[in-house]
Design an enzyme around this catalytic site. Structure first.
Site, PDB file in Angstrom:
ATOM      1  N   HIS A 101       0.771  -1.230   0.093  1.00 12.30           N
ATOM      2  CA  HIS A 101       0.091  -0.019   0.164  1.00 12.30           C
ATOM      3  C   HIS A 101       0.989   1.303  -0.040  1.00 12.30           C
ATOM      4  O   HIS A 101       2.042   1.360   0.773  1.00 12.30           O
ATOM      5  CB  HIS A 101      -0.838  -0.126   1.271  1.00 12.30           C
ATOM      6  CG  HIS A 101      -1.868   0.888   1.400  1.00 12.30           C
ATOM      7  ND1 HIS A 101      -1.793   2.292   1.144  1.00 12.30           N
ATOM      8  CD2 HIS A 101      -3.365   0.793   1.162  1.00 12.30           C
ATOM      9  CE1 HIS A 101      -2.849   2.815   1.496  1.00 12.30           C
ATOM     10  NE2 HIS A 101      -3.847   1.962   1.253  1.00 12.30           N
ATOM     11  N   ARG A 148      -6.451  10.085  -0.215  1.00 13.66           N
ATOM     12  CA  ARG A 148      -5.892  10.648  -1.662  1.00 13.66           C
ATOM     13  C   ARG A 148      -7.399  10.884  -2.408  1.00 13.66           C
ATOM     14  O   ARG A 148      -7.239  11.668  -3.343  1.00 13.66           O
ATOM     15  CB  ARG A 148      -4.930   9.642  -2.150  1.00 13.66           C
ATOM     16  CG  ARG A 148      -3.449   9.774  -1.563  1.00 13.66           C
ATOM     17  CD  ARG A 148      -2.573   8.649  -2.239  1.00 13.66           C
ATOM     18  NE  ARG A 148      -2.826   7.458  -1.463  1.00 13.66           N
ATOM     19  CZ  ARG A 148      -3.047   6.231  -2.019  1.00 13.66           C
ATOM     20  NH1 ARG A 148      -3.044   6.369  -3.349  1.00 13.66           N
ATOM     21  NH2 ARG A 148      -3.237   5.125  -1.423  1.00 13.66           N
TER      22      ARG A 148
HETATM   23  O1  MEZ Z   1      -9.107  -2.023   0.466  1.00 11.80           O
HETATM   24  C1  MEZ Z   1      -8.194  -1.393   1.134  1.00 11.80           C
HETATM   25  O2  MEZ Z   1      -7.270  -2.064   1.031  1.00 11.80           O
HETATM   26  C2  MEZ Z   1      -8.246  -0.177   1.438  1.00 11.80           C
HETATM   27  C3  MEZ Z   1      -9.876   0.515   1.429  1.00 11.80           C
HETATM   28  C4  MEZ Z   1      -7.489   0.470   2.056  1.00 11.80           C
HETATM   29  C5  MEZ Z   1      -7.312   1.931   2.563  1.00 11.80           C
HETATM   30  O3  MEZ Z   1      -6.542   2.680   1.883  1.00 11.80           O
HETATM   31  O4  MEZ Z   1      -8.242   2.308   3.306  1.00 11.80           O
END
Ligand code: MEZ
Length: 535
Positions: free
Chosen positions: A316, A336
């Site tokens: 992420h 974002r």
């Molecule tokens: O689905 C995900 O991983 C999610 C919604 C994460 C996030 O950035 O909140």
């Protein structure tokens, strides 16, 4: 060193005015592919090796997972009797959202269910999900559009049948959750509120502020506790059991209080053991909960279940990195999607923040590797996520109204996101692949079903935001129903460890020595120092 961080932060504050309203174009497909292949951690050859044994022999995955898949079962050296302590119709292994959804779908079919979980019921990645659940319900949207976005996001490697089912059953899954009591955010006119996410062409995210998973799990857990489902906490599975034909027939659990084995005979088993973040693949920090150690994968693999896309992981783009105790903590993509900007050390943007996660993560890594990042006192390198921009664009109070969880979590580290940007770097977030399943959730091994993050195929090589909460509901329910129906049509079988004998025989024929005992159950922070430095 703190001066460097503060000076750079000052540049962010002063460049805000110029950046407001600045449009950053999306990448052309070829440029995006080049960026991802050059900088995304999935493309670091040295992080991978070939599997020497098991159903995916000859294919590659990362060292950390390969060692677990080829690991030795604790039952090789510590044999357990195979006479059952418990006999049930359906054993669900895992107490997160997928396990709970499976239990709720199975229970009306009148089967005897045991739900065993490693920690407490509910301790899971589900409760940590922040940003929302994608469902195509906007009048300008459709499951077809949801399918197309997800396929593009997944680098076209998604299993199309699984994906079609996911998107088509999305609206019904959301309705089911609301009927159970989930309170999704609404607009002032009472309609459900939808937001966009990276890689989505339409607003499609249903959410409960920025604690969507917590709200889902609250409701699912209550619903399960109200049903005839027996829960066994602190009892992880350490091996699956097979019958004479090789089909799954139960599992051996370990009671974490007494260390004693619990042998469970079950007509069908659902693995809902969740993700892999705590393997800290390639030394990355993680956004995952303490128990996310990939337990279901070696269990299924030894039984002969094939994996798919086992070489791809999601980093992420916005894991916090400073101050050090925050390392890995997720800053939701939701920030974002309402205007939060990624900014390098000199105050400039470098990527459209709503590219898919593989591209945004690769762009962040590029900035850091090429000297445009900010180095923290502990040696990590990151870029800024400018969150005050959200209030500037949407009006004061937006962060407070929409992201109370982010404000609270980050304020513990004396950072007020309404005033200050946060340093971020990709954090290991999700296992894109996993155990191969067909559309009813059954693995390649008869009577072994899989749901949620432990399964693979739906998301291709890169999951879109909000599709995992949808996945656990759609496929948790499908697996629950199918496993319960199957359980009603068969009897409990004789229990064997024949699969383990076959696996060990294959090892002797050239599979090499096992490096670890698996499943791992808990992260090994004591003996093996986590390689935490930003790569
Ligand atoms: O689905 C995900 O991983 C999610 C919604 C994460 C996030 O950035 O909140």
């Amino acid at each position: 060193m703190m001066d460097v961080v503060n000076e750079s932060k000052e540049r962010i504050n002063t460049s805000r005015e110029t950046r407001q309203g600045e449009k950053f174009p999306l990448l052309a497909a070829a440029d995006k592919e080049k960026l991802v292949q050059r900088y995304h951690p999935d493309y670091r050859a040295e992080a991978y090796r070939s599997l020497r044994l098991g159903p995916n022999q000859g294919e590659r995955t990362v060292h950390e997972l390969a060692d677990l898949l080829e690991g030795e079962s604790p039952l090789v050296r510590e044999r357990s009797t195979l006479s059952p302590d418990r006999s049930v119709d359906l054993l669900i292994i895992g107490g997160g959202g997928a396990g709970a959804a499976a239990a709720l779908a199975a229970q009306p079919l009148g089967v005897k269910i045991l739900l065993a979980t490693k920690l407490r019921f509910g301790d899971s990645n589900t409760v940590m999900a922040e940003g929302g659940m994608q469902v195509a319900i906007d009048p300008d949207d459709s499951p077809v559009q949801h399918f197309a976005d997800t396929l593009r996001g997944g680098q076209m490697k998604n299993d199309k049948v699984l994906l079609k089912t996911l998107v088509e059953e999305g609206p019904a899954a959301a309705k089911w959750l609301m009927d159970l009591g989930v309170l999704f955010d609404r607009e002032d006119d009472g309609n459900l509120s939808l937001r966009s996410g990276g890689g989505s062409s339409r607003p499609r995210l249903l959410r409960c502020k920025d604690y969507t998973g917590l709200e889902l799990m609250r409701v699912l857990k209550d619903a399960v506790l109200n049903e005839q489902v027996e829960i066994l906490e602190f009892s992880p599975a350490v091996e699956l059991l097979s019958d004479e034909s090789g089909a799954c027939a139960g599992a051996v659990l370990r009671n974490l209080d007494t260390n004693a084995y619990i042998v469970v005979s079950a007509r069908t088993v659902i693995l809902a053991t969740g993700g892999i973040g705590r393997l800290h693949i390639q030394g990355f920090p993680t956004s995952n909960h303490f128990g996310a150690t990939a337990d279901g994968l070696p269990l299924a693999y030894r039984l002969g279940a094939r994996l798919t896309l086992q070489d791809t992981f999601q980093y992420h783009p916005t894991g916090a990195i400073f101050p050090e105790p925050m390392a890995g903590i997720l800053v939701t993509e939701g920030i974002r999607s309402v205007g939060g900007q990624l900014v390098n050390a000199s105050g400039g943007r470098f990527v459209n923040e709503l590219e898919t996660r593989d591209a945004v993560a690769a762009a962040v890594i590029r900035e850091c590797q090429e000297g445009r990042g900010v180095t923290t006192p502990s040696g990590r390198v990151g870029v800024w996520l400018d969150m005050p921009m959200v209030d500037r664009i949407n009006g004061p109070g937006t962060l407070e109204k929409r992201f109370p969880n982010m404000i609270r979590q980050i304020s513990r580290y004396q950072i007020d996101i309404r005033r200050d940007p946060v340093l971020v770097y990709p954090t290991l977030h999700y296992q894109n692949g996993g155990i191969w399943i067909e559309v009813n959730g059954e693995s390649a091994i008869k009577n072994l079903f899989v749901a949620g993050e432990a399964s693979g195929g739906i998301h291709g090589r890169n999951r879109l935001m909000g599709n995992s909460l949808l996945d656990i509901i759609v496929y948790g329910r499908r697996a629950g129903r199918s496993a319960a129906e199957r359980a009603k049509s068969i009897a409990n079988a004789g229990l064997t460890l024949g699969h383990l004998e076959r696996f060990e025989a294959e090892r002797k024929k050239g599979g090499g020595e096992a490096k670890v005992i698996s499943p791992m159950l808990f992260p090994d922070y004591v003996r093996k120092e986590e390689k935490v430095k930003t790569r």
